[in-house]
Design a protein around this motif. Sequence first.
Motif, PDB file in Angstrom:
ATOM      1  N   HIS A 215       0.811  -1.329   0.068  1.00 51.39           N
ATOM      2  CA  HIS A 215      -0.079   0.013   0.000  1.00 51.39           C
ATOM      3  C   HIS A 215       1.012   1.209   0.207  1.00 51.39           C
ATOM      4  CE1 HIS A 215      -3.496  -2.581   0.342  1.00 51.39           C
ATOM      5  NE2 HIS A 215      -2.959  -3.311   1.439  1.00 51.39           N
ATOM      6  N   CYS A 216       1.786   1.292  -0.994  1.00 52.41           N
ATOM      7  CA  CYS A 216       2.930   2.262  -1.104  1.00 52.41           C
ATOM      8  C   CYS A 216       2.749   2.736  -2.578  1.00 52.41           C
ATOM      9  CB  CYS A 216       3.939   2.031  -0.293  1.00 52.41           C
ATOM     10  SG  CYS A 216       4.719   0.701  -1.024  1.00 52.41           S
ATOM     11  N   SER A 217       3.640   3.838  -2.851  1.00 54.50           N
ATOM     12  CA  SER A 217       3.856   4.187  -4.250  1.00 54.50           C
ATOM     13  C   SER A 217       5.268   4.345  -4.452  1.00 54.50           C
ATOM     14  CB  SER A 217       2.994   5.228  -4.933  1.00 54.50           C
ATOM     15  OG  SER A 217       3.382   6.161  -4.328  1.00 54.50           O
ATOM     16  N   ILE A 218       6.114   4.031  -5.274  1.00 55.02           N
ATOM     17  CA  ILE A 218       7.327   4.268  -5.462  1.00 55.02           C
ATOM     18  C   ILE A 218       7.736   4.557  -6.972  1.00 55.02           C
ATOM     19  CG2 ILE A 218       9.820   3.185  -5.267  1.00 55.02           C
ATOM     20  CD1 ILE A 218       8.434   1.184  -3.268  1.00 55.02           C
ATOM     21  N   GLY A 219       8.581   5.571  -7.209  1.00 56.47           N
ATOM     22  CA  GLY A 219       8.982   6.146  -8.587  1.00 56.47           C
ATOM     23  C   GLY A 219       9.939   5.270  -9.243  1.00 56.47           C
ATOM     24  N   ASP A 220      10.363   6.010 -10.522  1.00 53.08           N
ATOM     25  CA  ASP A 220      11.268   5.215 -11.232  1.00 53.08           C
ATOM     26  C   ASP A 220      12.732   5.323 -10.666  1.00 53.08           C
ATOM     27  OD1 ASP A 220       9.388   4.748 -12.993  1.00 53.08           O
ATOM     28  OD2 ASP A 220       9.795   6.369 -14.305  1.00 53.08           O
ATOM     29  N   TYR A 221      13.620   4.277 -11.012  1.00 52.91           N
ATOM     30  CA  TYR A 221      15.062   4.427 -10.570  1.00 52.91           C
ATOM     31  C   TYR A 221      15.327   4.748  -9.129  1.00 52.91           C
ATOM     32  CZ  TYR A 221      15.110   4.443 -15.563  1.00 52.91           C
ATOM     33  OH  TYR A 221      15.066   4.221 -16.948  1.00 52.91           O
ATOM     34  N   THR A 222      14.274   4.337  -8.152  1.00 50.27           N
ATOM     35  CA  THR A 222      14.652   4.336  -6.917  1.00 50.27           C
ATOM     36  C   THR A 222      15.420   3.486  -6.466  1.00 50.27           C
ATOM     37  OG1 THR A 222      13.206   6.134  -6.359  1.00 50.27           O
ATOM     38  CG2 THR A 222      13.336   4.266  -4.716  1.00 50.27           C
ATOM     39  N   ARG A 223      16.324   3.491  -5.367  1.00 53.12           N
ATOM     40  CA  ARG A 223      17.302   2.368  -4.884  1.00 53.12           C
ATOM     41  C   ARG A 223      17.138   2.521  -3.335  1.00 53.12           C
ATOM     42  NH1 ARG A 223      17.950   2.366  -9.577  1.00 53.12           N
ATOM     43  NH2 ARG A 223      19.806   2.144 -10.939  1.00 53.12           N
ATOM     44  N   PHE A 224      16.637   0.993  -2.710  1.00 52.27           N
ATOM     45  CA  PHE A 224      16.731   0.777  -1.302  1.00 52.27           C
ATOM     46  C   PHE A 224      17.974  -0.126  -1.133  1.00 52.27           C
ATOM     47  CE2 PHE A 224      11.621   0.497  -1.711  1.00 52.27           C
ATOM     48  CZ  PHE A 224      11.722   2.006  -1.827  1.00 52.27           C
ATOM     49  N   HIS A 225      18.852   0.349  -0.221  1.00 48.90           N
ATOM     50  CA  HIS A 225      19.970  -0.475   0.016  1.00 48.90           C
ATOM     51  C   HIS A 225      19.432  -1.591   1.177  1.00 48.90           C
ATOM     52  CE1 HIS A 225      24.341  -1.359   0.658  1.00 48.90           C
ATOM     53  NE2 HIS A 225      24.589  -0.369  -0.058  1.00 48.90           N
ATOM     54  N   SER A 226      20.383  -2.407   1.721  1.00 51.55           N
ATOM     55  CA  SER A 226      19.652  -3.648   2.466  1.00 51.55           C
ATOM     56  C   SER A 226      18.982  -3.255   3.758  1.00 51.55           C
ATOM     57  CB  SER A 226      21.176  -4.170   3.116  1.00 51.55           C
ATOM     58  OG  SER A 226      21.923  -4.968   2.120  1.00 51.55           O
ATOM     59  N   ASN A 227      18.129  -4.047   3.900  1.00 51.52           N
ATOM     60  CA  ASN A 227      17.313  -4.020   5.334  1.00 51.52           C
ATOM     61  C   ASN A 227      16.820  -2.587   5.448  1.00 51.52           C
ATOM     62  OD1 ASN A 227      16.575  -4.748   7.952  1.00 51.52           O
ATOM     63  ND2 ASN A 227      18.402  -5.768   8.294  1.00 51.52           N
ATOM     64  N   VAL A 228      15.770  -2.227   4.613  1.00 48.42           N
ATOM     65  CA  VAL A 228      15.127  -0.999   4.870  1.00 48.42           C
ATOM     66  C   VAL A 228      13.678  -1.639   5.057  1.00 48.42           C
ATOM     67  CG1 VAL A 228      16.412   0.384   3.303  1.00 48.42           C
ATOM     68  CG2 VAL A 228      14.304  -0.602   2.443  1.00 48.42           C
ATOM     69  N   ASN A 229      13.007  -0.759   5.701  1.00 46.65           N
ATOM     70  CA  ASN A 229      11.482  -1.193   5.997  1.00 46.65           C
ATOM     71  C   ASN A 229      10.504   0.276   5.574  1.00 46.65           C
ATOM     72  OD1 ASN A 229       9.051  -0.897   7.842  1.00 46.65           O
ATOM     73  ND2 ASN A 229       9.720  -2.852   8.651  1.00 46.65           N
ATOM     74  N   ILE A 230       9.825  -0.195   4.484  1.00 48.44           N
ATOM     75  CA  ILE A 230       8.998   0.836   4.225  1.00 48.44           C
ATOM     76  C   ILE A 230       7.525   0.534   4.630  1.00 48.44           C
ATOM     77  CG2 ILE A 230       8.099   1.764   1.968  1.00 48.44           C
ATOM     78  CD1 ILE A 230      11.100   2.032   2.231  1.00 48.44           C
TER      79      ILE A 230
END
Lengths: 246, 246, 246
Positions: free
Chosen positions: C109-124
């Motif tokens: 239940h979230c929106s994420i754009g283009d070319y976005t980067r999450f490194h290890s171990n993130v909580n969205i």
Amino acid sequence: MIHPSAIVSPLAQLGDNVQIGPFSIVHADTVIGSGTVIGSHCEIGHPEQSPTSRPLVIGADSHIRSHSVFYAGSTFGAGLVTGHHVTVREGTEAGRNLQIGTLGDIQGHCSIGDYTRFHSNVNIGQHSEIGNFVWIFPYVVLTNDPHPPSDIQLGVTLEDFVAIATMSIILPGVRVGRGALIGAHSSVSKDVVDDTVVAGSPARFVCRAETLKLKNGLSTSAYPWRRHFHRGYPEAVVKEWLAEFS
Amino acid sequence: MIHPSAIVSPLAQLGDNVQIGPFSIVHADTVIGSGTVIGSHCEIGHPEQSPTSRPLVIGADSHIRSHSVFYAGSTFGAGLVTGHHVTVREGTEAGRNLQIGTLGDIQGHCSIGDYTRFHSNVNIGQHSEIGNFVWIFPYVVLTNDPHPPSDIQLGVTLEDFVAIATMSIILPGVRVGRGALIGAHSSVSKDVVDDTVVAGSPARFVCRAETLKLKNGLSTSAYPWRRHFHRGYPEAVVKEWLAEFS
Amino acid sequence: MIHPSAIVSPLAQLGDNVQIGPFSIVHADTVIGSGTVIGSHCEIGHPEQSPTSRPLVIGADSHIRSHSVFYAGSTFGAGLVTGHHVTVREGTEAGRNLQIGTLGDIQGHCSIGDYTRFHSNVNIGQHSEIGNFVWIFPYVVLTNDPHPPSDIQLGVTLEDFVAIATMSIILPGVRVGRGALIGAHSSVSKDVVDDTVVAGSPARFVCRAETLKLKNGLSTSAYPWRRHFHRGYPEAVVKEWLAEFS
């Protein structure tokens, strides 16, 4: 000893009495020392990340627990022990008896000494240089990028006997001196002097480590910890430590 | 109901209508209550950690999601629910309807009451004593070693209705009183009085919990949270809570 | 290309040259674009969470690494790349070339754009709105509940080019402006102005982002990072960025 559901490449080199658990995969570029146990649902020697040309080498009498992933291109001395759900990338060079707790995330291109212990859920950034007998507690991150994102990587250096308490981060390029203690929930932006305690965000000098007392009713110094904590170390090493303080 | 790829010991005791997902393993020393669902890629009743002689007992109508690992030697009441990639070690004694979020790491030798909820990625150290209706949010660690590494372990105590917000740590031996709220990104080094809010690193008293208002446009008190938040609790319990505040 | 041990629903829609690794599961409500690689031990299109009626859509040329779990009811553009042990819940709407590091926990239940980067171990957290070209580093949490636990959820908004350094949390309802940098180990409770740096707990204004220098010996500005950091972005995009600063 190799579970019938496991998928083991005929090119993998397995020592005597190696055990491979159910639903685990062992790829071609893998050398596993004798007596090593691999749990269930693991992927060992993951070939990705292009022609490393170097195999994964796991020393004898190691124990890799379930759901762990090791890439090709790393070397571990004898007696490696891991928890579950561990990920280790290529270019990790580790000594003997390394322990990596559950959910550990070792990003590779790093060096680790002998008898070092990572508790659960640590994140070791690339270019970290970690000594012998180091302790890293849960949710600690060794960072490397001074202005993220960038192409510049400055690894962290941890000297022998360093202990980093829970949920602390070490900022890029920082050197933590021999026997230093980083208090819990700290952010360390400057080099730390040997045998001192720093804490806070940003971390500041708290005291000489030897002034902290053990909560054992005897007022013994809690540091250097090798004075009183010996669980899991070889007898010869402990003997040396005891001589140092007698 | 048991997927043909699952490996279930003939010595495991499974209640009626238990479901076991693909590529999951159920070991001998396991008792699973009726109606329980185990997802894919799990390892349940992991025998390691030597002669516990005690089985793993999972209550009825539980749901363990994929890639989770439970050791032998723990007991869970009915209605246990977990996320994915959960690890639970031996010696965990939990009441009914415990929820453990994705990536939870329960180190064992701890007690947990009824209807307690752990959000994703919590780390529960050994010797923790956790009450009923407790909430723990992501990246919270309950520690236990006052001078790491050492052989002394002082567990954390969380009384009923405590809520610990994201990325906080509770230091060894600390007792958090009934209904207290720990603010996000805090490090709690001292006992916390019932129904108060503490925050910061080190955490300090902020206010009485009841003075925080709900952001619902009505200026209702946000705490005690049982005044307004009832999702997932049994009707009888909610009735009691409503009576308390009417 | 589909490993014989994988379990793939005949109702799943797979493009050309899709690879599915050993011991992975692909459920019915799944549409996978051509050229996509799914590693071992994954569960893709997990049907739970009731009649979403919406499938999981993974764009072409994606790469989902081992032990990852994706629920039905989300959409990803082409070129999705993940690490290992990733969990993605329903209702995630992401653009092209998203990267999710190892142990990432996307609550849906979230929106994420283009070319976005999450490194290890993130909580969205749920209700997060994340722009294009955003960077999130390890152990960052985007929260959503202003008084946990409650039924009120206020998502975080991250505008384009935001970078959030290691072990920081963004509190509910906060908006981080375009190009802002959140320093490591911070807790952000207020909106952040475009192209500024904030840090601390609670986070406070540090400086304009452009005043931070690159540690490359040349005193170039480290921000906006698109001035100097181009790894992995399409040529056309980089050309545009270079024109902006020439």
